[in-house]
Design a protein around this motif. Structure first.
Motif, PDB file in Angstrom:
ATOM      1  N   ALA A   1       0.838  -1.208   0.000  1.00  0.00           N
ATOM      2  CA  ALA A   1       0.000   0.000   0.000  1.00  0.00           C
ATOM      3  C   ALA A   1       0.871   1.255   0.000  1.00  0.00           C
ATOM      4  N   CYS A   2       1.967   1.236   0.750  1.00  0.00           N
ATOM      5  CA  CYS A   2       2.884   2.385   0.766  1.00  0.00           C
ATOM      6  C   CYS A   2       3.528   2.571  -0.601  1.00  0.00           C
ATOM      7  N   GLU A   3       3.973   1.484  -1.213  1.00  0.00           N
ATOM      8  CA  GLU A   3       4.585   1.575  -2.534  1.00  0.00           C
ATOM      9  C   GLU A   3       3.584   2.115  -3.555  1.00  0.00           C
ATOM     10  N   ALA A   4       2.344   1.651  -3.490  1.00  0.00           N
ATOM     11  CA  ALA A   4       1.311   2.160  -4.409  1.00  0.00           C
ATOM     12  C   ALA A   4       1.074   3.644  -4.179  1.00  0.00           C
ATOM     13  N   TRP A   5       1.034   4.059  -2.915  1.00  0.00           N
ATOM     14  CA  TRP A   5       0.819   5.473  -2.565  1.00  0.00           C
ATOM     15  C   TRP A   5       1.917   6.328  -3.196  1.00  0.00           C
ATOM     16  N   VAL A   6       3.171   5.866  -3.088  1.00  0.00           N
ATOM     17  CA  VAL A   6       4.313   6.611  -3.630  1.00  0.00           C
ATOM     18  C   VAL A   6       4.266   6.619  -5.158  1.00  0.00           C
ATOM     19  N   ARG A   7       4.031   5.466  -5.773  1.00  0.00           N
ATOM     20  CA  ARG A   7       3.971   5.389  -7.240  1.00  0.00           C
ATOM     21  C   ARG A   7       2.857   6.271  -7.799  1.00  0.00           C
ATOM     22  N   GLU A   8       1.699   6.307  -7.140  1.00  0.00           N
ATOM     23  CA  GLU A   8       0.581   7.137  -7.611  1.00  0.00           C
ATOM     24  C   GLU A   8       0.946   8.612  -7.663  1.00  0.00           C
ATOM     25  N   ARG A   9       1.961   9.022  -6.924  1.00  0.00           N
ATOM     26  CA  ARG A   9       2.388  10.417  -6.895  1.00  0.00           C
ATOM     27  C   ARG A   9       3.586  10.659  -7.804  1.00  0.00           C
ATOM     28  N   GLY A  10       3.968   9.654  -8.581  1.00  0.00           N
ATOM     29  CA  GLY A  10       5.055   9.800  -9.543  1.00  0.00           C
ATOM     30  C   GLY A  10       6.435   9.860  -8.931  1.00  0.00           C
ATOM     31  N   VAL A  11       6.586   9.395  -7.711  1.00  0.00           N
ATOM     32  CA  VAL A  11       7.878   9.422  -7.028  1.00  0.00           C
ATOM     33  C   VAL A  11       8.653   8.160  -7.424  1.00  0.00           C
ATOM     34  N   PRO A  12       9.919   8.304  -7.860  1.00  0.00           N
ATOM     35  CA  PRO A  12      10.642   7.180  -8.461  1.00  0.00           C
ATOM     36  C   PRO A  12      11.328   6.213  -7.500  1.00  0.00           C
ATOM     37  N   LYS A  13      11.332   6.488  -6.203  1.00  0.00           N
ATOM     38  CA  LYS A  13      12.115   5.664  -5.285  1.00  0.00           C
ATOM     39  C   LYS A  13      11.429   5.661  -3.926  1.00  0.00           C
ATOM     40  N   ILE A  14      11.574   4.566  -3.199  1.00  0.00           N
ATOM     41  CA  ILE A  14      11.056   4.508  -1.830  1.00  0.00           C
ATOM     42  C   ILE A  14      12.155   3.974  -0.922  1.00  0.00           C
ATOM     43  N   GLU A  15      12.239   4.515   0.277  1.00  0.00           N
ATOM     44  CA  GLU A  15      13.274   4.139   1.232  1.00  0.00           C
ATOM     45  C   GLU A  15      12.663   3.917   2.606  1.00  0.00           C
ATOM     46  N   VAL A  16      13.349   3.109   3.396  1.00  0.00           N
ATOM     47  CA  VAL A  16      13.001   2.933   4.805  1.00  0.00           C
ATOM     48  C   VAL A  16      14.291   3.028   5.604  1.00  0.00           C
ATOM     49  N   MET A  17      14.180   3.510   6.824  1.00  0.00           N
ATOM     50  CA  MET A  17      15.319   3.497   7.735  1.00  0.00           C
ATOM     51  C   MET A  17      15.022   2.468   8.815  1.00  0.00           C
ATOM     52  N   VAL A  18      15.999   1.593   9.047  1.00  0.00           N
ATOM     53  CA  VAL A  18      15.867   0.528  10.038  1.00  0.00           C
ATOM     54  C   VAL A  18      17.069   0.629  10.967  1.00  0.00           C
ATOM     55  N   ARG A  19      16.821   0.527  12.256  1.00  0.00           N
ATOM     56  CA  ARG A  19      17.933   0.556  13.194  1.00  0.00           C
ATOM     57  C   ARG A  19      18.877  -0.602  12.890  1.00  0.00           C
ATOM     58  N   GLY A  20      20.169  -0.332  12.947  1.00  0.00           N
ATOM     59  CA  GLY A  20      21.175  -1.316  12.563  1.00  0.00           C
ATOM     60  C   GLY A  20      21.108  -2.624  13.328  1.00  0.00           C
ATOM     61  N   ASP A  21      20.646  -2.590  14.584  1.00  0.00           N
ATOM     62  CA  ASP A  21      20.602  -3.813  15.392  1.00  0.00           C
ATOM     63  C   ASP A  21      19.284  -4.573  15.256  1.00  0.00           C
TER      64      ASP A  21
END
Length: 134
Positions: free
Chosen positions: A89-109
């Motif tokens: 759903a997040c990827e679809a939300w981003v694609r619908e707005r024409g944004v070419p990339k999606i990222e997440v930040m995850v704590r290293g541990d």
């Protein structure tokens, strides 16, 4: 069912984030929710079972890249592919707005979460994140 959350969903979302261990003392989850839910380039998506919020993800973009935060599924409802459905759903939300990339930040541990994103096809970027709190 996954749908955008509104102001009236804020307390349920914050309770979910606490149950999932997503909050940190230096962040105000109530303010984070309000900024994202009311922002012109962000949203908070929720997964429901009947009328109960059981998963959520905060999604937004800066025009070049999309981002996802606060992705969590209540511990009692895990292993049902809801995390994957929320990311879809997040990827679809981003694609619908024409944004070419999606990222997440995850704590290293956080090995389990890193494995989740790797299983979805996300790759590790060679970047360092700097921050400053106000």
């Amino acid at each position: 069912m996954i749908r955008p959350l509104a102001a009236g969903d804020r307390e349920a979302a914050v309770a979910l984030w606490h149950a999932c261990g997503l909050t940190r003392p230096w962040n105000d989850p109530h303010a984070d929710f309000s900024r994202a839910a009311e922002g012109p380039s962000s949203a908070v998506l929720g997964a429901f079972e009947d009328t109960t919020l059981i998963g959520s993800a905060m999604v937004g973009h800066d025009g070049h890249r999309g981002w996802v935060y606060y992705l969590g599924v209540h511990p009692e409802h895990r292993q049902r592919h809801l995390g994957r459905a929320l990311m879809d759903a997040c990827e679809a939300w981003v694609r619908e707005r024409g944004v070419p990339k999606i990222e997440v930040m995850v704590r290293g541990d956080n090995a389990a979460t890193r494995g989740f994103y790797e299983a979805l096809g996300y790759g590790l970027e060679d970047v360092v994140v700097y921050s400053r709190r106000f």
